[in-house]
Every structure is written in C-alpha cells, then in structure tokens.
Design an enzyme around this catalytic site. Sequence first.
Site, mmCIF file in Angstrom:
data_model
loop_
_atom_site.group_PDB
_atom_site.id
_atom_site.type_symbol
_atom_site.label_atom_id
_atom_site.label_comp_id
_atom_site.label_asym_id
_atom_site.label_seq_id
_atom_site.Cartn_x
_atom_site.Cartn_y
_atom_site.Cartn_z
ATOM 1 N N GLN A 47 0.831 -1.203 0.000
ATOM 2 C CA GLN A 47 0.000 0.000 0.000
ATOM 3 C C GLN A 47 0.868 1.257 0.000
ATOM 4 O O GLN A 47 2.018 1.220 0.450
ATOM 5 C CB GLN A 47 -0.919 0.055 1.238
ATOM 6 C CG GLN A 47 -2.177 -0.783 1.162
ATOM 7 C CD GLN A 47 -2.032 -2.106 1.873
ATOM 8 O OE1 GLN A 47 -1.127 -2.288 2.681
ATOM 9 N NE2 GLN A 47 -2.906 -3.052 1.566
ATOM 10 N N CYS A 76 -6.086 0.752 7.373
ATOM 11 C CA CYS A 76 -4.994 -0.226 7.335
ATOM 12 C C CYS A 76 -4.281 -0.168 8.680
ATOM 13 O O CYS A 76 -3.658 0.840 9.013
ATOM 14 C CB CYS A 76 -4.022 0.079 6.194
ATOM 15 S SG CYS A 76 -2.568 -0.982 6.191
ATOM 16 N N ASN A 164 -12.849 -1.197 7.342
ATOM 17 C CA ASN A 164 -12.805 -1.871 6.048
ATOM 18 C C ASN A 164 -13.422 -3.263 6.242
ATOM 19 O O ASN A 164 -13.494 -3.775 7.351
ATOM 20 C CB ASN A 164 -11.372 -1.950 5.495
ATOM 21 C CG ASN A 164 -10.395 -2.564 6.476
ATOM 22 O OD1 ASN A 164 -10.732 -2.926 7.596
ATOM 23 N ND2 ASN A 164 -9.151 -2.693 6.066
ATOM 24 N N HIS A 166 -14.200 -7.224 6.439
ATOM 25 C CA HIS A 166 -13.487 -8.477 6.691
ATOM 26 C C HIS A 166 -14.457 -9.639 6.810
ATOM 27 O O HIS A 166 -15.524 -9.512 7.430
ATOM 28 C CB HIS A 166 -12.671 -8.391 7.985
ATOM 29 C CG HIS A 166 -11.474 -7.513 7.878
ATOM 30 N ND1 HIS A 166 -10.239 -7.965 7.469
ATOM 31 C CD2 HIS A 166 -11.331 -6.183 8.101
ATOM 32 C CE1 HIS A 166 -9.381 -6.955 7.458
ATOM 33 N NE2 HIS A 166 -10.026 -5.863 7.836
ATOM 34 N N ASN A 197 -11.674 -8.293 2.613
ATOM 35 C CA ASN A 197 -10.444 -8.914 3.087
ATOM 36 C C ASN A 197 -10.834 -10.231 3.753
ATOM 37 O O ASN A 197 -11.735 -10.252 4.595
ATOM 38 C CB ASN A 197 -9.742 -8.008 4.097
ATOM 39 C CG ASN A 197 -9.449 -6.631 3.515
ATOM 40 O OD1 ASN A 197 -8.623 -6.472 2.648
ATOM 41 N ND2 ASN A 197 -10.172 -5.630 4.005
ATOM 42 N N GLU A 215 -5.869 -9.816 1.153
ATOM 43 C CA GLU A 215 -6.361 -8.441 1.170
ATOM 44 C C GLU A 215 -6.890 -8.028 -0.194
ATOM 45 O O GLU A 215 -6.271 -8.289 -1.227
ATOM 46 C CB GLU A 215 -5.253 -7.481 1.602
ATOM 47 C CG GLU A 215 -4.771 -7.699 3.031
ATOM 48 C CD GLU A 215 -3.930 -6.559 3.539
ATOM 49 O OE1 GLU A 215 -4.366 -5.392 3.408
ATOM 50 O OE2 GLU A 215 -2.834 -6.811 4.052
ATOM 51 N N ARG A 216 -8.022 -7.361 -0.173
ATOM 52 C CA ARG A 216 -8.614 -6.870 -1.427
ATOM 53 C C ARG A 216 -7.664 -5.879 -2.100
ATOM 54 O O ARG A 216 -7.036 -5.048 -1.444
ATOM 55 C CB ARG A 216 -9.976 -6.216 -1.168
ATOM 56 C CG ARG A 216 -9.907 -5.034 -0.219
ATOM 57 C CD ARG A 216 -11.253 -4.361 -0.034
ATOM 58 N NE ARG A 216 -11.091 -3.238 0.891
ATOM 59 C CZ ARG A 216 -12.010 -2.304 1.098
ATOM 60 N NH1 ARG A 216 -13.159 -2.353 0.465
ATOM 61 N NH2 ARG A 216 -11.804 -1.314 1.947
ATOM 62 N N CYS A 224 -1.640 -8.293 8.275
ATOM 63 C CA CYS A 224 -2.744 -7.354 8.081
ATOM 64 C C CYS A 224 -3.252 -6.951 9.454
ATOM 65 O O CYS A 224 -3.802 -7.789 10.182
ATOM 66 C CB CYS A 224 -3.858 -8.001 7.261
ATOM 67 S SG CYS A 224 -5.310 -6.942 7.040
ATOM 68 N N GLY A 225 -3.067 -5.692 9.813
ATOM 69 C CA GLY A 225 -3.437 -5.229 11.143
ATOM 70 C C GLY A 225 -4.933 -5.248 11.378
ATOM 71 O O GLY A 225 -5.412 -5.744 12.408
ATOM 72 N N GLY A 227 -6.992 -7.007 9.749
ATOM 73 C CA GLY A 227 -7.364 -8.422 9.682
ATOM 74 C C GLY A 227 -7.147 -9.125 11.008
ATOM 75 O O GLY A 227 -7.953 -9.972 11.426
#
Length: 282
Positions: A47, A76, A164, A166, A197, A215-216, A224-225, A227
């Site tokens: 990213q 993120c 986001n 999940h 995600n 991740e998308r 992935c935090g 996540g």
Amino acid sequence: MTSLKFSKMHGLGNDFMVIDGISQTFTPNNQQIAQWADRNFGIGFDQLLLVERAQTNGVDFRYRIFNADGSEVQQCGNGARCFVKFVSEQGLTDKQEIVVETASGIIKPRLNDNGLITVNMGKPRFAAAEVPFVLRGGETDGAVSYIVMNGIDSAEMSMVSMGNPHAVMLVADVATAPVADWGEALQYHERFPERVNVGFMQIVDKNHIKLRVFERGTGETLACGTGACAAVVSGVRLGVLAAGEEVLVELRGGELRISWAEGGDVLMTGAATTVFTGEVVF
C-alpha cells in the site's frame, strides 16, 4: 519532471511507500501508484500511505491509504503504526500519541517508550450495511456468522468492519488453508459490494491464534493489522478467544497483540520499521 521524497516502511512485512503530503505536493494517480507498487519495475509495496493536513478541528493529521492497484481504501492497521512512526521520524510532530482522521473515522495511535506502537482502532461494526455485506432471506443482521458460497463450496464466516470489510473463517491449519482460492473467489462476490479482506484463523488457545489474510486489491500479505483485529473480534464473539484479554496473533511476517471486550474499542500493539528513504522522479 517532478521529484518526490518518500520512506519505505513495513509493519511485520506488510510494506508501504509513505509520502509526506504536507511539506511537498502529491496528487494521487491510480496508474502511477500501480507502477510504483510493481516489485520488478517500481519501488514495490502493498500500500501507499499519504500524510495530509487534518480537515477537522482537534485532529493532528489526515491519513489516506491506496492499495497496490491504485484503489483508495478506508483503513490499514499496519499502516497506522507506520504512519505514527513516520510523522515522528520526519519531525512533523513531537507527540507520542496523535489523533488521525481516516476515511472510516478517527484513530489514536501511540508511540510507546519500548518502540512498539499501540493503535486504538475504535469499535468493530457488525451490521450488514456497515461491513458491507448483502443479507439473504432468513439471515439475521449482525449475526456472529453466516454461510457463504464461493460457487462450489460453502464456509461459515464472521463479518466484521474495522473501517474496512473483513470475512473471517476458522480453519484447522493455516498452512493448508485455501487462501488463494477463497480470497480470489470473494473479491467480486455479489454479497460483498466493496470487495472484502478474507482472514483464515487457526485457534492455538484462547490467547493465541495463527492467521493468514488475503487483502482486497493486493492479495495475500505477510501481515494485516485490521485483519488481526477482525479475527480476534470474531473469535471473541464465537466464544473461542478470551474477551478483554490480550491475544497473540501470529502472522507470516511477525506478531501482533490484540485485545477486545464486547462493546469496547479494539487495541492493537506491534512494531513498525523504516527500511530506507528515497526520492522518485516522474
């Protein structure tokens, strides 16, 4: 020609190009970001993070996140830790705790004395419209889990928004989990209007999990935090993880520590590392 200074950073192997958009001018461009993200012909990252001036009173910075394909996303977690280390290293603030606005709301990351960074990620959301996730007849909004079809197989998944979307699936062993198959299948699934995600969680005990995340807009990453937060929240709701206690999340790139109790905010603690600084001309 334009030159732009940046830092290359990572949070447990989830890597970022971080740009100071306060002392220099940068207008995000999807094609340009995708070129820089290329690991063979560009800088290479999962990213791009952009630091901007806050647009709200009482807030220190605005934080924008762009995936490797150039698409802008809301949140993120690993990036948030790198963000607070970046603004400290660049002399943009002398505060240990900062207030940051994102597309999904306010977060408050804190640089601890031991060098680790704790981020208050706010409250998770479960309503289908907030994930977002399309309900089908007979399903209860905000349920702990749902059955999802990928066209061939079905799986039980928990839906969580950490700013986001999940979807978290329990698996017996993350080493053999169908990460690519399910991750790809759900990216344009009709039940996930903003993509999703996908987390694959193995329970070690009530305070320890192993996790892989697709991740998308990027694919599987080393960490992935958000996540990790979504997985712990899902595990607590399912009754397989300890509520209100620190849970060790073992990712491919390293470890995070997440805690959450019903109705409260999610706290995430982990490392952030600066790899190098550079300048790109375009």
